[in-house]
Design an enzyme around this catalytic site. Structure first.
Site, PDB file in Angstrom:
ATOM      1  N   GLY A  10       0.853  -1.201   0.000  1.00 25.25           N
ATOM      2  CA  GLY A  10       0.000   0.000   0.000  1.00 25.25           C
ATOM      3  C   GLY A  10       0.878   1.237   0.000  1.00 25.25           C
ATOM      4  O   GLY A  10       0.584   2.242   0.659  1.00 25.25           O
ATOM      5  N   GLY A  13      -0.442   5.012  -1.014  1.00 26.89           N
ATOM      6  CA  GLY A  13      -1.527   5.672  -0.280  1.00 26.89           C
ATOM      7  C   GLY A  13      -1.004   6.910   0.431  1.00 26.89           C
ATOM      8  O   GLY A  13       0.170   7.290   0.298  1.00 26.89           O
ATOM      9  N   GLN A  14      -1.884   7.529   1.217  1.00 28.51           N
ATOM     10  CA  GLN A  14      -1.530   8.792   1.887  1.00 28.51           C
ATOM     11  C   GLN A  14      -0.300   8.619   2.791  1.00 28.51           C
ATOM     12  O   GLN A  14       0.651   9.390   2.699  1.00 28.51           O
ATOM     13  CB  GLN A  14      -2.730   9.283   2.720  1.00 28.51           C
ATOM     14  CG  GLN A  14      -2.523  10.673   3.293  1.00 28.51           C
ATOM     15  CD  GLN A  14      -3.436  10.980   4.486  1.00 28.51           C
ATOM     16  OE1 GLN A  14      -4.019  10.089   5.093  1.00 28.51           O
ATOM     17  NE2 GLN A  14      -3.552  12.246   4.822  1.00 28.51           N
ATOM     18  N   ASP A  36       2.080  -1.962  -4.448  1.00 27.48           N
ATOM     19  CA  ASP A  36       0.694  -1.507  -4.372  1.00 27.48           C
ATOM     20  C   ASP A  36      -0.078  -2.297  -5.418  1.00 27.48           C
ATOM     21  O   ASP A  36       0.520  -2.979  -6.253  1.00 27.48           O
ATOM     22  CB  ASP A  36       0.583   0.005  -4.630  1.00 27.48           C
ATOM     23  CG  ASP A  36      -0.567   0.612  -3.821  1.00 27.48           C
ATOM     24  OD1 ASP A  36      -1.684   0.072  -3.912  1.00 27.48           O
ATOM     25  OD2 ASP A  36      -0.347   1.602  -3.107  1.00 27.48           O
ATOM     26  N   ILE A  37      -1.402  -2.171  -5.362  1.00 25.93           N
ATOM     27  CA  ILE A  37      -2.224  -2.951  -6.295  1.00 25.93           C
ATOM     28  C   ILE A  37      -1.985  -2.504  -7.736  1.00 25.93           C
ATOM     29  O   ILE A  37      -2.055  -3.281  -8.650  1.00 25.93           O
ATOM     30  CB  ILE A  37      -3.710  -2.888  -5.891  1.00 25.93           C
ATOM     31  CG1 ILE A  37      -4.554  -3.898  -6.672  1.00 25.93           C
ATOM     32  CG2 ILE A  37      -4.301  -1.503  -5.995  1.00 25.93           C
ATOM     33  CD1 ILE A  37      -5.486  -4.688  -5.829  1.00 25.93           C
ATOM     34  N   ARG A  38      -1.682  -1.204  -7.894  1.00 31.04           N
ATOM     35  CA  ARG A  38      -1.282  -0.716  -9.223  1.00 31.04           C
ATOM     36  C   ARG A  38      -0.352   0.481  -9.068  1.00 31.04           C
ATOM     37  O   ARG A  38      -0.318   1.107  -7.992  1.00 31.04           O
ATOM     38  CB  ARG A  38      -2.499  -0.357 -10.073  1.00 31.04           C
ATOM     39  CG  ARG A  38      -3.290   0.847  -9.613  1.00 31.04           C
ATOM     40  CD  ARG A  38      -4.531   1.027 -10.464  1.00 31.04           C
ATOM     41  NE  ARG A  38      -5.528   0.005 -10.161  1.00 31.04           N
ATOM     42  CZ  ARG A  38      -6.390   0.101  -9.157  1.00 31.04           C
ATOM     43  NH1 ARG A  38      -6.390   1.152  -8.381  1.00 31.04           N
ATOM     44  NH2 ARG A  38      -7.262  -0.857  -8.909  1.00 31.04           N
ATOM     45  N   TYR A 144     -14.619  -1.080   9.285  1.00 27.80           N
ATOM     46  CA  TYR A 144     -13.200  -0.715   9.341  1.00 27.80           C
ATOM     47  C   TYR A 144     -12.676  -0.871  10.774  1.00 27.80           C
ATOM     48  O   TYR A 144     -11.631  -1.497  11.007  1.00 27.80           O
ATOM     49  CB  TYR A 144     -13.058   0.729   8.860  1.00 27.80           C
ATOM     50  CG  TYR A 144     -11.708   1.363   9.026  1.00 27.80           C
ATOM     51  CD1 TYR A 144     -10.583   0.874   8.375  1.00 27.80           C
ATOM     52  CD2 TYR A 144     -11.560   2.510   9.821  1.00 27.80           C
ATOM     53  CE1 TYR A 144      -9.348   1.492   8.513  1.00 27.80           C
ATOM     54  CE2 TYR A 144     -10.328   3.137   9.955  1.00 27.80           C
ATOM     55  CZ  TYR A 144      -9.225   2.627   9.305  1.00 27.80           C
ATOM     56  OH  TYR A 144      -8.008   3.252   9.443  1.00 27.80           O
ATOM     57  N   LYS A 148      -9.905  -3.473  12.159  1.00 26.52           N
ATOM     58  CA  LYS A 148      -8.658  -3.007  12.785  1.00 26.52           C
ATOM     59  C   LYS A 148      -8.518  -3.600  14.190  1.00 26.52           C
ATOM     60  O   LYS A 148      -7.423  -3.963  14.602  1.00 26.52           O
ATOM     61  CB  LYS A 148      -8.616  -1.475  12.843  1.00 26.52           C
ATOM     62  CG  LYS A 148      -8.302  -0.828  11.496  1.00 26.52           C
ATOM     63  CD  LYS A 148      -6.887  -1.141  11.046  1.00 26.52           C
ATOM     64  CE  LYS A 148      -6.533  -0.595   9.691  1.00 26.52           C
ATOM     65  NZ  LYS A 148      -5.251  -1.096   9.172  1.00 26.52           N
ATOM     66  N   ILE A 174      -5.120  11.775   9.754  1.00 28.74           N
ATOM     67  CA  ILE A 174      -3.797  12.261   9.345  1.00 28.74           C
ATOM     68  C   ILE A 174      -3.959  13.341   8.270  1.00 28.74           C
ATOM     69  O   ILE A 174      -4.651  13.129   7.267  1.00 28.74           O
ATOM     70  CB  ILE A 174      -2.929  11.106   8.778  1.00 28.74           C
ATOM     71  CG1 ILE A 174      -2.832   9.941   9.770  1.00 28.74           C
ATOM     72  CG2 ILE A 174      -1.533  11.621   8.392  1.00 28.74           C
ATOM     73  CD1 ILE A 174      -2.053  10.198  11.032  1.00 28.74           C
TER      74      ILE A 174
HETATM   75  C1  AKB Z   1     -10.603   7.302   8.672  1.00 25.25           C
HETATM   76  O1  AKB Z   1     -11.167   8.402   8.825  1.00 25.25           O
HETATM   77  O2  AKB Z   1     -11.198   6.272   8.336  1.00 25.25           O
HETATM   78  C2  AKB Z   1      -9.122   7.213   8.971  1.00 25.25           C
HETATM   79  C3  AKB Z   1      -8.859   6.785  10.373  1.00 25.25           C
HETATM   80  C4  AKB Z   1      -9.175   7.673  11.499  1.00 25.25           C
HETATM   81  O3  AKB Z   1      -8.383   5.716  10.581  1.00 25.25           O
HETATM   82  N1  AKB Z   1      -8.494   8.458   8.695  1.00 25.25           N
END
Ligand code: AKB
Length: 328
Positions: A10, A13-14, A36-38, A144, A148, A174
């Site tokens: 990855g 990414g950011q 990365d995937i591409r 998500y 996590k 971030i």
């Molecule tokens: C999101 O907003 O999903 C992320 C995070 C806080 O993990 N930036």
């Protein structure tokens, strides 16, 4: 340091983009493999050793580890909170299968260190929201956050069961100017700066009073590298460390920007992301990270705002300006 070979998953990414640059600076370009995937843009290929990788393909991951004699893996590929709610099954599959693949390949191949980014999304509405402690009630409500939290549990399991040196941080939102984030609930806090610099007004998808924990990218990179370079005996938390730098609301960041652009205006139209933000902490207690391995952030809202505006002002934002005009 030169004996290490690092694989970033990855990498475009950011966070991955800036972590790749930082790791190249420490270990040398030839020791850092960006996957990365591409390949997102041809210019990126000139600056990195690139390998295409879908993290759900464990076989290819293992082959890359062998091919480049990888000793450390930074696993940054994930579907974030807002995107995850659009396609929960895909988010679960990618986030969970990806993490398990990384941990399994790391165990099988004797990888020395693994980095797993977690998030404030592991907390939920039963968690104390102010100064959220390191150890507390979790109960995340987004796919998500659930993935996590499960990832954190697996990291600790691999450490306890197999002695795999896995390290992790719970990132807040971030903020950065080099690579835009994608699919997060905290993304407004990046977009608002772009809008101000291209002299557009901003419509925020969160209420003006919604406080969330945030961090400027240089601090996020510093936290990651400080943790990864800390002596193993100091890394006492093996699920994931709380880290924080600042906490602000859309109203506060608007005011900070108005000190530079007095005519800048923001309006507020909350959408489904408000519910996600309301389930997260408003501020984080990161005293355990400070005590264990000396974490200390450098940027606050004012210094970050000045730096963001200075850097964005130097960039060619023509494309962004066009897109902003198309949607306003
Ligand atoms: C999101 O907003 O999903 C992320 C995070 C806080 O993990 N930036």
């Amino acid at each position: 340091m030169q004996n290490e070979n690092i694989l970033l998953i990855g990498a475009f990414g950011q966070i991955g983009t800036e972590l790749t640059e930082a790791l190249q600076g420490i270990y040398g370009e030839s020791h850092v493999i960006a996957s990365d995937i591409r390949l997102s843009s041809p210019e990126k290929a000139e600056r990195v050793r690139f390998e295409q990788l879908n993290v759900m393909d464990a076989q290819r991951l293992g082959e890359l580890v062998d091919k480049h004699k990888i000793t450390q893996i930074y696993h940054l590929a994930a579907v974030l909170s807002a995107s995850g709610e659009q396609d929960p099954m895909f988010a679960w599959q990618l986030n969970m299968e990806g993490t398990i693949n990384v941990l399994e390949v790391a165990r099988e191949k004797g990888i020395k260190k693994v980095y797993f980014p977690s998030s404030i999304a592991v907390f939920g509405k039963d968690t104390p929201r102010e100064n959220t402690p390191q150890h507390t009630v979790m109960n995340p409500s987004t796919v998500y956050g659930i993935s996590k939290l499960a990832g954190e549990r697996w990291c600790e399991y691999y450490f306890n069961r197999y002695g795999l040196d896995v390290r992790s941080l719970r990132y807040p939102g971030i903020i950065s100017y080099k690579t835009p984030p994608g699919g997060g609930t905290t993304d407004y806090a990046v977009d608002i700066y772009y809008k101000a610099v291209v002299r557009k007004n901003f419509e925020c998808f969160l209420k003006e009073s919604t406080y969330l924990p945030m961090m400027y990218m240089p601090d996020a990179i510093k936290a990651t590298l400080d943790l990864m370079h800390a002596d193993a005996s100091k890394v006492k938390v093996r699920n994931s460390y709380n880290v924080s730098a600042m906490s602000f609301s859309p109203r506060e960041v608007t005011k900070a920007i108005q000190k530079h652009y007095p005519s800048f205006k923001a309006s507020f139209r909350p959408d489904f992301r408000q519910k996600i933000a309301d389930s997260w902490p408003t501020s984080i207690d990161d005293s355990v990270a400070r005590e264990d391995w000396g974490w200390k952030p450098e940027y606050n809202l004012e210094s970050m705002t000045t730096d963001m505006i200075q850097n964005l002002s130097k960039m060619d934002l023509t494309q962004y300006k066009k897109e902003a005009s198309a949607v306003v």
